[in-house]
Structures are given as structure tokens and as C-alpha cells.
Design a protein around this motif. Sequence first.
Motif, PDB file in Angstrom:
ATOM      1  N   ARG A 135       0.845  -1.194   0.000  1.00  0.00           N
ATOM      2  CA  ARG A 135       0.000   0.000   0.000  1.00  0.00           C
ATOM      3  C   ARG A 135       0.877   1.239   0.000  1.00  0.00           C
ATOM      4  NH1 ARG A 135      -2.712  -0.096   6.098  1.00  0.00           N
ATOM      5  NH2 ARG A 135      -0.806   0.449   7.269  1.00  0.00           N
ATOM      6  N   GLN A 136       0.299   2.303  -0.538  1.00  0.00           N
ATOM      7  CA  GLN A 136       0.990   3.584  -0.536  1.00  0.00           C
ATOM      8  C   GLN A 136      -0.002   4.683  -0.179  1.00  0.00           C
ATOM      9  OE1 GLN A 136       3.183   4.592  -4.104  1.00  0.00           O
ATOM     10  NE2 GLN A 136       4.508   5.959  -2.930  1.00  0.00           N
ATOM     11  N   GLU A 184       4.653   0.342   1.118  1.00  0.00           N
ATOM     12  CA  GLU A 184       5.071  -0.646   2.109  1.00  0.00           C
ATOM     13  C   GLU A 184       4.355  -1.972   1.881  1.00  0.00           C
ATOM     14  OE1 GLU A 184       4.015   0.608   6.092  1.00  0.00           O
ATOM     15  OE2 GLU A 184       1.910   0.916   5.588  1.00  0.00           O
ATOM     16  N   LEU A 185       5.042  -3.044   2.274  1.00  0.00           N
ATOM     17  CA  LEU A 185       4.469  -4.387   2.182  1.00  0.00           C
ATOM     18  C   LEU A 185       3.520  -4.583   3.356  1.00  0.00           C
ATOM     19  CD1 LEU A 185       4.387  -7.226   0.910  1.00  0.00           C
ATOM     20  CD2 LEU A 185       6.342  -7.810   2.365  1.00  0.00           C
ATOM     21  N   VAL A 186       2.287  -4.910   3.053  1.00  0.00           N
ATOM     22  CA  VAL A 186       1.268  -5.108   4.075  1.00  0.00           C
ATOM     23  C   VAL A 186       1.122  -6.585   4.431  1.00  0.00           C
ATOM     24  CG1 VAL A 186      -1.182  -4.842   4.621  1.00  0.00           C
ATOM     25  CG2 VAL A 186       0.006  -3.070   3.307  1.00  0.00           C
ATOM     26  N   TYR A 196       2.916 -13.465   5.898  1.00  0.00           N
ATOM     27  CA  TYR A 196       3.520 -12.339   6.608  1.00  0.00           C
ATOM     28  C   TYR A 196       2.470 -11.234   6.694  1.00  0.00           C
ATOM     29  CZ  TYR A 196       5.798  -7.826   7.051  1.00  0.00           C
ATOM     30  OH  TYR A 196       6.112  -6.551   7.445  1.00  0.00           O
ATOM     31  N   ILE A 197       2.355 -10.624   7.870  1.00  0.00           N
ATOM     32  CA  ILE A 197       1.435  -9.511   8.056  1.00  0.00           C
ATOM     33  C   ILE A 197       2.189  -8.376   8.744  1.00  0.00           C
ATOM     34  CG2 ILE A 197      -0.707  -8.711   9.112  1.00  0.00           C
ATOM     35  CD1 ILE A 197      -1.257 -10.752   7.003  1.00  0.00           C
ATOM     36  N   TYR A 223      -1.878  -2.286  -3.714  1.00  0.00           N
ATOM     37  CA  TYR A 223      -1.349  -2.921  -4.918  1.00  0.00           C
ATOM     38  C   TYR A 223      -1.068  -4.401  -4.664  1.00  0.00           C
ATOM     39  CZ  TYR A 223      -0.263   1.896  -6.336  1.00  0.00           C
ATOM     40  OH  TYR A 223      -0.320   3.224  -6.652  1.00  0.00           O
ATOM     41  N   CYS A 224      -1.337  -5.183  -5.656  1.00  0.00           N
ATOM     42  CA  CYS A 224      -1.015  -6.600  -5.658  1.00  0.00           C
ATOM     43  C   CYS A 224       0.319  -6.791  -6.367  1.00  0.00           C
ATOM     44  CB  CYS A 224      -2.137  -7.333  -6.399  1.00  0.00           C
ATOM     45  SG  CYS A 224      -1.910  -9.086  -6.635  1.00  0.00           S
TER      46      CYS A 224
END
Length: 120
Positions: A38-39, A46-48, A59-60, A95-96
Motif C-alpha cells: 500500500r501507498q 510498504e508491504l502489508v 507475513y502480516i 497494490y497486488c
Amino acid sequence: QVQLVESGGGLVQAGGSLRLSCVASGLTFETYNMGWFRQAPGKERELVAAITTSGSTTYILDSVKGRFTIARDNAKSTVYLQMNDLEPEDTAIYYCRSTSGLLFRPTDAWGQGTQVTVSS
């Protein structure tokens, strides 16, 4: 060519829920690790959440643990992000992303993004 198409974003009140979906094509989906990034405005992407090929490991991001979950359906070439108890701070474009590696690389494909807006 890998294509990732996200859907499910929208406007929701704080405390509400959304489920994002990402349908992948142009790849052997079950051999790719998948992730949601997400941005937010003015912030870095960043990786969510991320999930391995079989779904056995996830991973969360700490700030969304207990509220977000990631899942995948290899038969449908789809990865999901279930978002509960949403907060205004979760407002961002989501984003995926797919990767055949252990870690996401600069050359890995991105979806076009879906907007999530959480009102207070």
C-alpha cells in the motif's frame, strides 16, 4: 506477460471491512509468492501482507496484525486481502504483486492498484 488486476477497494467508515481481490494471469499462479502493498499520500510504498505458493506461510505488517488476513485460491489464480476494523490510517492505494523469488524484486509485476479510503 504477467497481469494483476485488483478490485474491492472503496470508501468505508472506520471500523468497517473490505475484501480486496487480485486476479493474476500470464503466469503459473501456484508457483508464485504473492503480496499486497500500500501507498498512502506522501508516504513510501510498504508491504502489508504476503503469502507463499501453497498458502502455508504468511507475513502480516505489525500495524495491521489481528485486523488483516491474506489468503489465496490457486484454482482461481486469486489472492485476497481481508481487512477488518479499518482505521483512517489504512487509507491508501493497495497494490497486488507477484514474485517467483523468495523476496520481491524491482522487476516483479505490479497491479494497477485499488483505492481504499477510510473515513473517521
